[in-house]
Design an enzyme around this catalytic site. Structure first.
Site, mmCIF file in Angstrom:
data_model
loop_
_atom_site.group_PDB
_atom_site.id
_atom_site.type_symbol
_atom_site.label_atom_id
_atom_site.label_comp_id
_atom_site.label_asym_id
_atom_site.label_seq_id
_atom_site.Cartn_x
_atom_site.Cartn_y
_atom_site.Cartn_z
ATOM 1 C CG ASN A 26 4.817 -1.844 0.001
ATOM 2 O OD1 ASN A 26 5.743 -2.103 -0.756
ATOM 3 N ND2 ASN A 26 4.442 -2.662 0.971
ATOM 4 C CB THR A 40 2.738 1.985 7.862
ATOM 5 O OG1 THR A 40 2.673 0.640 8.312
ATOM 6 C CG2 THR A 40 2.212 2.926 8.925
ATOM 7 C CB THR A 67 5.276 0.886 3.275
ATOM 8 O OG1 THR A 67 5.055 -0.535 3.344
ATOM 9 C CG2 THR A 67 6.604 1.118 2.587
ATOM 10 C CD GLU A 69 7.186 -5.787 3.334
ATOM 11 O OE1 GLU A 69 8.422 -5.876 3.532
ATOM 12 O OE2 GLU A 69 6.433 -6.771 3.307
ATOM 13 C CG HIS A 148 4.970 -11.445 0.789
ATOM 14 N ND1 HIS A 148 5.913 -11.031 1.696
ATOM 15 C CD2 HIS A 148 4.210 -10.351 0.546
ATOM 16 C CE1 HIS A 148 5.711 -9.760 1.989
ATOM 17 N NE2 HIS A 148 4.678 -9.326 1.293
#
EC number: 4.1.2.17
Length: 180
Positions: A26, A40, A67, A69, A148
């Protein structure tokens, strides 16, 4: 907003260079206490200006679906003066080396100039407040999220993107060196 064309271009670059795949990763920019952020579950290689979500600094949605996040972005903006852009990717080498417990060393002059120092955050579930809180505690402009991806911040979007590119290149060099 003039910066949205650059925003879309950077999203497409990230996708074309495979720094993000599928709906991963993102991007956001901060302007006048508003955050413009990728939506998202979006494919960054295919988004356009109409897709970009807008929120205020408290996370109130003004437009679109931001998003998942989002709180990582908001926490960074709240704690880091001078940060006006964030790029979060799942770049292959930048993600793989820490998974194998390999340190990413700043081996080139360019990496030392643009990255200066790499921050590391242990694994926390993606989209979690724990991850958002831990990332925002870091003061480095490049942060590795164990298992990640990476987060790169900058004074503007091109600055954050540049750090993303340099980080992936130096990670590839580290991989080659570890393989010899």
């Amino acid at each position: 907003m003039d910066n949205l064309k650059e925003f879309i271009k950077i999203c497409h670059y990230l996708y074309d260079r495979k720094y993000v795949v599928g709906s991963g990763g993102n991007v956001s920019i901060k302007k006048d206490n508003l955050i413009y952020v990728t939506p998202t579950d979006s494919l960054l290689g295919f988004i356009n200006e109409e897709d970009i979500a807008v929120v205020d600094m408290d996370g109130n949605i003004i437009k679109g679906a931001p998003t998942s996040e989002l709180y990582m972005h908001l926490n960074i903006y709240k704690k880091r003066n001078g940060v006006n852009a964030i790029v979060h990717t799942h770049s292959l080498y930048s993600t793989a080396l820490p998974m194998a417990d390999k340190e990413i060393k700043l081996l080139t002059p360019e990496s030392r100039i643009f990255l200066k120092k790499i921050g590391y955050v242990d694994y926390f579930e993606a989209r979690s407040m724990e991850l958002a809180n831990e990332v925002s505690k870091k003061d480095e402009d490049v942060i590795v999220l164990k298992n990640h991806g990476i987060v790169c911040v900058g004074k503007n979007l091109m600055d954050a993107y540049l750090k993303t590119e340099v980080m992936e290149e130096i990670s590839q060099l580290n991989y080659i060196i570890h393989s010899l």
